[in-house]
Design an enzyme around this catalytic site. Structure first.
Site, PDB file in Angstrom:
ATOM      1  CG  ASN A  23      26.671  47.411  46.563  1.00 42.36           C
ATOM      2  OD1 ASN A  23      27.566  47.097  47.348  1.00 42.36           O
ATOM      3  ND2 ASN A  23      26.576  48.625  46.073  1.00 42.36           N
ATOM      4  CD  GLU A  73      31.478  53.967  48.895  1.00 43.20           C
ATOM      5  OE1 GLU A  73      30.443  54.583  49.264  1.00 43.20           O
ATOM      6  OE2 GLU A  73      31.455  52.979  48.162  1.00 43.20           O
ATOM      7  CB  CYS A 122      27.975  53.853  46.800  1.00 41.16           C
ATOM      8  SG  CYS A 122      28.711  52.311  47.080  1.00 41.16           S
TER       9      CYS A 122
HETATM   10  O1  G3H Z   1      28.463  50.512  45.512  1.00 43.10           O
HETATM   11  C1  G3H Z   1      29.575  51.007  45.622  1.00 43.10           C
HETATM   12  C2  G3H Z   1      30.627  50.651  44.695  1.00 43.10           C
HETATM   13  O2  G3H Z   1      31.862  51.083  45.173  1.00 43.10           O
HETATM   14  C3  G3H Z   1      30.359  51.167  43.307  1.00 43.10           C
HETATM   15  O3  G3H Z   1      31.203  50.553  42.412  1.00 43.10           O
HETATM   16  O4  G3H Z   1      31.063  52.177  40.531  1.00 43.10           O
HETATM   17  O5  G3H Z   1      32.002  49.906  40.197  1.00 43.10           O
HETATM   18  O6  G3H Z   1      29.567  50.210  40.573  1.00 43.10           O
HETATM   19  P1  G3H Z   1      30.939  50.718  40.852  1.00 43.10           P
END
Ligand code: G3H
Length: 529
Positions: free
Chosen positions: A202, A297, A331
């Site tokens: 993603n 993570e 996430c």
């Molecule tokens: O998808 C996991 C990422 O660490 C979320 O990052 O809060 O910048 O969308 P973000």
């Protein structure tokens, strides 16, 4: 009534006969993935992207490739090399040697090169964004933002590294009982060695550089294993580091099948640290990896608690943006709304009004909701929706799916016996549970296996602080949706959401070990001034 992006009533692509699709979303002269500065990363004869080893772009001797399916067209968009285990061994060996020399490179020079790579990356934001659009169906503007954010992250990392790695600790022995001042301890931060970086689909560029940049400034070398979906974006990003002039073998990128090189990489004796972002594969990696530092993570089921005194317009805006941007494939997306019954109708009216305005369609047209990354992901999401339907959830919109494109859907009156109450859809489907008390909301949040982030909407800061303390998550946002950024903030998950803390400063500190030198004096020595 949902708006369909542009003139498209349904996703409709014109293939030009060579596997390339309409690129009208890019400014003229900027359609350059695999061309211009990037031509050497593509084996044009076979139309397969090369992997990066020992400072060169190479074809795998396996002669095999891995296809990357465009989530929108559901046709093969790109191909990458299927590297062999022998090629991984070679990369590991070279990365180990390169790291030794890099550790002796002055910190300011490491920072200088990182700044250069950041500038080159930003300069090439359009071709890299093009890959993101085609590989992971990220909306066009968000794709450009991801690349720019990544450049900024690299630069910040260079500067933070210069500040924090130039400092150590000086200790004297007479503060501990039984000691005179006969020992001086000089503790400094030294690199770990080879860092294995595994980013998710993603944010293939941003979550790769959030591992690469801290590792490099701290004096480590890198072996990057991109996700299949997102691999070509990663390869373009790596080429920007190549163009910046980093020493050969310091940064390496191997592509291939997880079944062939996945475990082989994570269990490789040459790896000194693993930084992984992804799903529960991380749990099995943590069981198999050796005695090395791990940074992981692994997702979340971020709860959004809305109290009776909340600013409902603010909460609604954050629920829609936080829950549905990039079609919920973050996430940190809001993954469950826990709203006090007394304000639930009013909140849902506002949320549904906003959902009705979302555009749905192809990423090239910068729609809000774009196809999810794969058919299996769409099927999984559909399974959660059907389970909720059977168990009596209220559908605020009609469930609609075309291929991998799923229309945004709010499920009201969700109960704890529904899978969607606990599982991460990683799609544009958002469950809502109506709660009778704040404790009920906190209990639901804390009963989850995940503990990444959460948020609370209230005008009462005292209540917000108490709720924040009670929520078992790595971060709680007060009056805003969960988010990782700004990228220097600490970012961490509890329970199955991860190990260790990220964010620029914490990642740099995680990718070093402390080395002490103790000077032993024959007699105690006191500074008298
Ligand atoms: O998808 C996991 C990422 O660490 C979320 O990052 O809060 O910048 O969308 P973000």
């Amino acid at each position: 009534m949902m708006i369909i992006c542009g003139h498209h009533q349904k996703v409709d692509y014109q293939e030009n006969g060579e596997g390339a699709y309409d690129l009208a979303f890019l400014p003229r002269g900027k359609r350059m993935a695999g061309t211009g500065s990037f031509s050497e990363i593509l084996d044009g004869e076979n139309n397969v992207y090369k992997y990066y080893s020992e400072g060169e772009w190479r074809k795998s001797v396996s002669g095999k490739s891995v296809a990357i399916v465009n989530p929108t067209t559901r046709k093969t968009q790109y191909k990458v090399q299927a590297c062999s285990q022998a090629e991984v061994n070679k990369v590991m060996e070279a990365a180990k040697i390169a790291q030794k020399a890099w550790a002796k490179t002055p910190l300011w020079k490491r920072a200088e090169l990182l700044h250069k790579a950041a500038a080159i990356l930003k300069e090439h934001k359009h071709p890299i964004a093009e890959c993101l659009v085609k590989e992971i169906a990220k909306p066009a503007k968000d794709s450009v933002t991801e690349v720019v954010r990544s450049g900024d992250l690299i630069s910040y990392c260079a500067e933070e590294g210069v500040r924090i790695l130039g400092q150590g600790t000086f200790l004297v022995s007479d503060s501990f009982p039984g000691n005179e001042r006969t020992k001086y301890c000089l503790a400094s931060k030294v690199p770990l060695g080879v860092v294995l970086a595994i980013p998710p689909f993603n944010y293939p560029v941003n979550l790769a550089v959030s591992k690469i940049a801290p590792a490099l400034i701290a004096g480590n070398s890198i072996v990057l294993k991109p996700p299949t979906q997102g691999a070509v974006s990663c390869l373009h990003m790596v080429h920007c580091f190549h163009l910046a002039g980093f020493p050969k073998s310091l940064i390496n990128c191997v592509t291939g099948k997880g079944s062939e090189i996945g475990d082989f990489l994570t269990m490789h004796p040459g790896v000194n640290c693993i930084s992984f972002t992804g799903g529960d594969t991380g749990i099995s990696i943590s069981k198999k990896a050796g005695m090395i530092p791990l940074q992981m993570e692994l997702g979340g089921k971020d709860a959004c608690i809305v109290l009776e005194d909340a600013d409902l317009d603010l909460a609604a805006a954050n629920i829609v943006k936080g829950g549905l941007s990039y079609s919920g494939q973050r996430c940190t997306a809001v993954k469950i709304v826990l709203v006090m019954e007394s304000v639930a109708d009013a909140l849902m009216e506002k949320v549904n009004a906003k959902v009705a305005k979302l555009t749905v369609g192809p990423p090239e047209e910068d729609c809000d909701i774009t196809p999810v990354v794969s058919e299996s992901s769409a099927n999984f999401i559909e399974g959660l929706v059907m389970d909720a339907k059977e168990k009596g959830a209220t559908f605020c919109q009609t469930y609609k799916r075309e291929g991998n494109l799923i229309w945004p859907l709010l499920l009201d009156n969700v109960r704890a016996d529904m899978r969607i109450a606990w599982e991460e859809p990683f799609g544009p489907v958002l469950p809502v549970i109506r709660i009778g008390s704040v404790e009920e909301g906190i209990n639901h949040c804390n009963a989850s296996n995940f503990g990444l982030q959460g948020c609370v909407f209230t005008k009462d800061i005292n209540k917000a602080m108490i709720i924040s303390d009670a929520m078992e998550t790595g971060t709680v946002q007060i009056n805003s949706a969960p988010a990782r950024g700004p990228d220097h903030f600490p970012f961490q998950g509890l329970k199955d959401s991860g190990i260790g803390s990220q964010g620029i400063t914490n990642s740099i500190n995680m990718m070093v070990k402390v080395k002490s030198t103790v000077i032993n004096l024959p007699t105690a020595s006191y500074t008298m001034g």
